[in-house]
Design a protein around this motif. Structure first.
Motif, PDB file in Angstrom:
ATOM      1  N   SER A  13       0.814  -1.224   0.000  1.00  0.00           N
ATOM      2  CA  SER A  13       0.000   0.000   0.000  1.00  0.00           C
ATOM      3  C   SER A  13       0.847   1.274   0.000  1.00  0.00           C
ATOM      4  O   SER A  13       0.313   2.378   0.123  1.00  0.00           O
ATOM      5  N   ALA A  14       2.175   1.119  -0.119  1.00  0.00           N
ATOM      6  CA  ALA A  14       3.038   2.310  -0.125  1.00  0.00           C
ATOM      7  C   ALA A  14       3.019   2.966  -1.509  1.00  0.00           C
ATOM      8  O   ALA A  14       2.542   2.376  -2.479  1.00  0.00           O
ATOM      9  N   HIS A  18       7.852   6.699  -4.698  1.00  0.00           N
ATOM     10  CA  HIS A  18       8.778   7.275  -3.709  1.00  0.00           C
ATOM     11  C   HIS A  18       9.131   6.198  -2.692  1.00  0.00           C
ATOM     12  O   HIS A  18       9.034   6.418  -1.482  1.00  0.00           O
ATOM     13  N   LEU A  19       9.515   5.052  -3.180  1.00  0.00           N
ATOM     14  CA  LEU A  19       9.673   3.909  -2.286  1.00  0.00           C
ATOM     15  C   LEU A  19      10.729   4.123  -1.203  1.00  0.00           C
ATOM     16  O   LEU A  19      10.510   3.783  -0.047  1.00  0.00           O
ATOM     17  N   GLU A  20      11.853   4.700  -1.573  1.00  0.00           N
ATOM     18  CA  GLU A  20      12.915   4.885  -0.585  1.00  0.00           C
ATOM     19  C   GLU A  20      12.421   5.800   0.552  1.00  0.00           C
ATOM     20  O   GLU A  20      12.624   5.515   1.723  1.00  0.00           O
ATOM     21  N   ILE A  26       8.436   4.918   7.162  1.00  0.00           N
ATOM     22  CA  ILE A  26       7.742   3.861   7.913  1.00  0.00           C
ATOM     23  C   ILE A  26       8.659   3.289   9.000  1.00  0.00           C
ATOM     24  O   ILE A  26       8.204   2.914  10.078  1.00  0.00           O
ATOM     25  N   GLU A  27       9.958   3.278   8.732  1.00  0.00           N
ATOM     26  CA  GLU A  27      10.891   2.814   9.767  1.00  0.00           C
ATOM     27  C   GLU A  27      10.959   3.836  10.901  1.00  0.00           C
ATOM     28  O   GLU A  27      10.931   3.479  12.075  1.00  0.00           O
ATOM     29  N   PHE A 203      -0.823   2.970   5.546  1.00  0.00           N
ATOM     30  CA  PHE A 203      -0.381   3.851   4.462  1.00  0.00           C
ATOM     31  C   PHE A 203      -1.469   4.824   3.985  1.00  0.00           C
ATOM     32  O   PHE A 203      -1.182   5.763   3.248  1.00  0.00           O
ATOM     33  N   SER A 204      -2.720   4.585   4.403  1.00  0.00           N
ATOM     34  CA  SER A 204      -3.769   5.532   4.003  1.00  0.00           C
ATOM     35  C   SER A 204      -3.756   6.780   4.895  1.00  0.00           C
ATOM     36  O   SER A 204      -4.443   7.752   4.623  1.00  0.00           O
TER      37      SER A 204
END
Ligand code: DX5
Ligand code: ZN
Length: 219
Positions: A13-14, A18-20, A26-27, A203-204
């Motif tokens: 759901s990310a 902009h994955l990085e 999230i970390e 992620f929402s």
């Protein structure tokens, strides 16, 4: 003593553009594991990504990667997924008639091994694998997509697994995946679940830290 509980946001759901940044955010928000959903368009009606992307995720991630294989013939891919950086590798009970062999192979490669069951599979069928695995993943939606509604009879399965674990003094972790949110996480934790996968519920939201904190307060 209260056992350790893990929150495992599902990157499904990310925002993949902009994955990085999503991983960093999230970390920082308190993720214990990153849950990665691998779908092959055969076992489930969706396709996601494979070892190439996992390797890139691994190069920026600081927490362990919890890789959930929703693919047919998983035994053909075990080494590739481990090489790419999986720390926990979970295969589906329904995809392999030689589970014992695949479990041994993952253990031989020194990784944590998990077995997952679909909503219609009874955990009783796992009786002869429970003593060998590190975790059992209970699918609480039909695998394939994020954002689905939690299937209520998953509670019964988690209770069954928790009773079996206590009765036989086993140590596998119980992971629950699908439709997990702030409202059901407390009950899931009380009946014995240890790892909580949540995609859309986290992620929402705009503030990942706030939702993870609220979920953790219920555990
Ligand atoms: C579904 C996947 C899940 C999914 C969960 O097949 O295994 O990990 O991302 O998503 P939510 O939390 O939105 O139900
Ligand atoms: Zn999953």
């Amino acid at each position: 003593m209260k056992s350790k509980k893990y929150i495992a946001p599902s990157l499904l759901s990310a925002n993949f553009l902009h994955l990085e940044r999503e991983i960093e955010d999230i970390e920082r928000a308190g993720a214990d594991l990153l849950h990665l959903d691998i779908m092959d368009g055969h076992f489930v009606p969706n396709i996601t990504f494979g070892p190439f992307i996992i390797k890139q995720i691994k190069s920026v991630a600081s927490v362990p990667l919890d890789v959930h294989l929703m693919i047919e013939e998983p035994q053909r891919w075990i080494e590739k997924y481990i090489e790419s950086g999986a720390d926990f590798l979970t295969i589906h009970f329904e995809t392999d008639p030689h589970l014992n062999r695949v479990i041994n192979e993952i253990k031989r490669l020194n990784k944590k091994v998990g077995v997952s069951i679909n909503p219609s599979t009874h955990p009783m069928l796992l009786e002869y694998v429970l003593e060998y695995v590190d975790l059992i993943l209970v699918m609480s939606v039909n695998p394939g997509f994020g954002g689905q509604e939690f299937i209520e009879n998953s509670f019964k399965k988690i209770k069954w697994l928790n009773n079996y674990r206590e009765k036989h003094s086993l140590e596998f972790l119980i992971e629950v995946d699908g439709g997990v949110n702030e409202s059901n996480v407390g009950l899931l934790s009380n009946i014995g679940a240890d790892i909580f996968v949540a995609g859309s519920a986290i992620f929402s939201k705009n503030d990942y830290g706030k939702i993870i904190k609220r979920m953790r307060e219920n555990l």
